[in-house]
Design an enzyme around this catalytic site. Sequence first.
Site, PDB file in Angstrom:
ATOM      1  N   HIS A   1       0.735  -1.315   0.117  1.00 49.94           N
ATOM      2  CA  HIS A   1      -0.055   0.147   0.047  1.00 49.94           C
ATOM      3  C   HIS A   1       0.950   1.371   0.068  1.00 49.94           C
ATOM      4  O   HIS A   1       0.304   2.216  -0.373  1.00 49.94           O
ATOM      5  CB  HIS A   1      -1.161  -0.136   1.319  1.00 49.94           C
ATOM      6  CG  HIS A   1      -0.267   0.242   2.582  1.00 49.94           C
ATOM      7  ND1 HIS A   1       0.044  -0.754   3.472  1.00 49.94           N
ATOM      8  CD2 HIS A   1       0.022   1.708   3.005  1.00 49.94           C
ATOM      9  CE1 HIS A   1       0.487   0.083   4.612  1.00 49.94           C
ATOM     10  NE2 HIS A   1       0.637   1.146   4.294  1.00 49.94           N
TER      11      HIS A   1
ATOM     12  N   ASP B   1       0.295  -7.606   1.349  1.00 49.99           N
ATOM     13  CA  ASP B   1       0.742  -6.029   1.531  1.00 49.99           C
ATOM     14  C   ASP B   1       2.212  -6.125   1.519  1.00 49.99           C
ATOM     15  O   ASP B   1       2.777  -5.434   2.397  1.00 49.99           O
ATOM     16  CB  ASP B   1       0.056  -5.560   2.739  1.00 49.99           C
ATOM     17  CG  ASP B   1       0.243  -3.928   2.867  1.00 49.99           C
ATOM     18  OD1 ASP B   1       0.216  -3.585   1.782  1.00 49.99           O
ATOM     19  OD2 ASP B   1      -0.025  -3.380   3.997  1.00 49.99           O
TER      20      ASP B   1
ATOM     21  N   GLY C   1       3.652   6.763   8.091  1.00 48.76           N
ATOM     22  CA  GLY C   1       5.119   6.634   7.718  1.00 48.76           C
ATOM     23  C   GLY C   1       5.834   5.575   8.144  1.00 48.76           C
ATOM     24  O   GLY C   1       6.983   5.236   7.586  1.00 48.76           O
ATOM     25  N   ASN C   2       5.364   5.087   9.163  1.00 46.92           N
ATOM     26  CA  ASN C   2       5.965   3.696   9.790  1.00 46.92           C
ATOM     27  C   ASN C   2       5.784   2.467   8.698  1.00 46.92           C
ATOM     28  O   ASN C   2       6.314   1.580   8.744  1.00 46.92           O
ATOM     29  CB  ASN C   2       5.612   3.151  10.918  1.00 46.92           C
ATOM     30  CG  ASN C   2       6.320   4.008  12.095  1.00 46.92           C
ATOM     31  OD1 ASN C   2       5.635   4.720  12.979  1.00 46.92           O
ATOM     32  ND2 ASN C   2       7.575   3.527  12.208  1.00 46.92           N
ATOM     33  N   SER C   3       4.481   2.482   7.910  1.00 48.13           N
ATOM     34  CA  SER C   3       4.352   1.298   7.149  1.00 48.13           C
ATOM     35  C   SER C   3       5.584   1.035   6.142  1.00 48.13           C
ATOM     36  O   SER C   3       6.090   1.742   5.575  1.00 48.13           O
ATOM     37  CB  SER C   3       3.245   1.711   6.155  1.00 48.13           C
ATOM     38  OG  SER C   3       2.026   1.941   6.931  1.00 48.13           O
TER      39      SER C   3
ATOM     40  N   LEU D   1      -9.319 -22.653  -1.675  1.00 50.04           N
ATOM     41  CA  LEU D   1     -10.130 -23.793  -1.452  1.00 50.04           C
ATOM     42  C   LEU D   1     -11.269 -23.619  -2.098  1.00 50.04           C
ATOM     43  O   LEU D   1     -12.041 -24.702  -2.639  1.00 50.04           O
ATOM     44  CB  LEU D   1      -9.902 -23.940   0.057  1.00 50.04           C
ATOM     45  CG  LEU D   1     -10.841 -25.154   0.326  1.00 50.04           C
ATOM     46  CD1 LEU D   1     -10.215 -26.604   0.071  1.00 50.04           C
ATOM     47  CD2 LEU D   1     -11.013 -25.218   2.151  1.00 50.04           C
ATOM     48  N   GLY D   2     -12.003 -22.493  -2.259  1.00 42.79           N
ATOM     49  CA  GLY D   2     -13.063 -22.426  -3.096  1.00 42.79           C
ATOM     50  C   GLY D   2     -14.517 -22.441  -2.039  1.00 42.79           C
ATOM     51  O   GLY D   2     -15.300 -23.235  -2.480  1.00 42.79           O
ATOM     52  N   VAL D   3     -14.337 -21.956  -0.985  1.00 39.50           N
ATOM     53  CA  VAL D   3     -15.505 -21.876   0.050  1.00 39.50           C
ATOM     54  C   VAL D   3     -15.741 -20.428   0.476  1.00 39.50           C
ATOM     55  O   VAL D   3     -15.050 -19.646   0.424  1.00 39.50           O
ATOM     56  CB  VAL D   3     -15.125 -22.593   1.091  1.00 39.50           C
ATOM     57  CG1 VAL D   3     -15.320 -24.333   0.641  1.00 39.50           C
ATOM     58  CG2 VAL D   3     -14.000 -22.479   2.191  1.00 39.50           C
TER      59      VAL D   3
ATOM     60  N   ILE E   1     -17.093 -18.928   4.181  1.00 37.29           N
ATOM     61  CA  ILE E   1     -16.998 -19.339   5.482  1.00 37.29           C
ATOM     62  C   ILE E   1     -17.567 -18.335   6.377  1.00 37.29           C
ATOM     63  O   ILE E   1     -17.703 -17.207   5.977  1.00 37.29           O
ATOM     64  CB  ILE E   1     -15.693 -19.790   5.996  1.00 37.29           C
ATOM     65  CG1 ILE E   1     -14.498 -18.900   5.703  1.00 37.29           C
ATOM     66  CG2 ILE E   1     -15.068 -21.060   5.288  1.00 37.29           C
ATOM     67  CD1 ILE E   1     -13.148 -19.053   6.242  1.00 37.29           C
TER      68      ILE E   1
END
Length: 501
Positions: free
Chosen positions: A148, A178, A249-251, A306-308, A310
């Site tokens: 980001h 990220d 700024g820490n990101s 997986l295709g679910v 949940i």
Amino acid sequence: MTTQLFTYRRLIVALVSAGIIGAAGFGALSLSHAQAAKSAVVNVTSQASAPLVTLPDFSAIAGRNGAAVVNISVTGMVKTSDTQGGTTARRHAVPELPGLDPNDPFFELFKRFQGSNGSFPDQSEMPLRAQGSGFIVSADGIILTNAHVVRDATDVTVKLTDRREFQAKVVGSDARTDVAVLKIDARNLPVLPLGSTRDMKVGEWVLAIGSPFGFENSVTAGVVSAKGRSLPDDSFVPFIQTDVAVNPGNSGGPLLNTRGEVVGINSQIYSRSGGYQGLSFAIPIELATRVKEQILATGHASHARLGVAIQEVNQAFADSFHLEKPEGALVSSVDQGGPADQAGLKSGDVILMVNGQPIVASADLPALIGAASPGDKVSLEVWRQGKRESLTARLGDAGDKAEKLALADTGGEQGKLGLALRSLQPQEKRDAGVSQGLLVAQAAGPAAAAGVQVGDVLIAVNGTPVTSVEQVRSFVAKASKSVALLIQRDGSKIFVPVRVG
């Protein structure tokens, strides 16, 4: 005794030198004085018998590793939303400048910003300027940061602690985790050593270095608050939660252990003010390293699927499905033809384990699946109709279709179900895309409080498909505490727990 007397004489000399006691009586030092000094030392020692806790030397860690932390400046263009929430380019015609008197001194000022056709210039894009942090992981200029931080960037500048600046190339970024990888044209750069989160303990000291609000190479410290924390909007990442002060700024900056090793990438905070409020989250370095290697090899990262869809298993669901305690991931729907469907997973199953690792919260499942690679085989332990079953699934690619996390309204009250149901007409079945189910004609009482609405289609109760009102009544009559209703609404399925007594 002579040795002890000599030792206590040295102690008295030290106390005199420090000015703690006067020197007048030192010449008359006798054995009794020595014994008194010995008693004092023993007394202090007994009071300090508890184990001493040594704090880490943060200055040494910062001094040794600070040079490998960089400041990242980003410029670019970002799309802005129009008045209807879209991002398409359009002009806002205001030929008459409504609401502004032509005699108002600001009338001419605003009129200058109008185009020749009486409209304002296109404001669908606006300049982007942002700052973040990163750290060097290879002496030839490979840098890790957050995805980001460099999103929408057209120009990325990296500044080192020695004031040198470099134009950086974004080798690749992965929005799901990220993580982004940058490259600068430099050699013999300082590098941060990478550690491991496997043996890291809750309560352990950690240190962050970054550029909060542009203040470069700022150091903050705290402890690990939790491990494997799953957040609703980042289901692929088992975050490290800390109380280290992290601000804008820490990101992208490193989270270090007391050995000066990177254990995570500082990614985000939970805040109501926009600033740090005691909760910060870092991406585990093992996950970031795996993404980095994929990006360097192929230019992008891949994640398994997986295709679910949940849901979280709360106490009401645990009661409905006769689980000993609320745990696992409740499968509300299965993608037709997807990996889960081919493995035999069904709506209403509760996934309890993946490759022997327990699923405590539902968000643990996407984090485990996302850490695997497309094509991997995984063993699943599921709870179905009151017993455990084992299944094996070959995972697909999350790039084809994103994993979905459905969030249920878990409200409910004691009492009857409170639903008026009727059979679906053939056209209604076709419109809803279902072969069976019951239409909710009225919703009141506990069901309405739990979120069931008129027009919903009731597909199943406690994981068993229903085709008649009698079946529903039978389930409600047998339920001691709650029932789990599988509802379809607007093409999506979700389990709703309803307390019935």
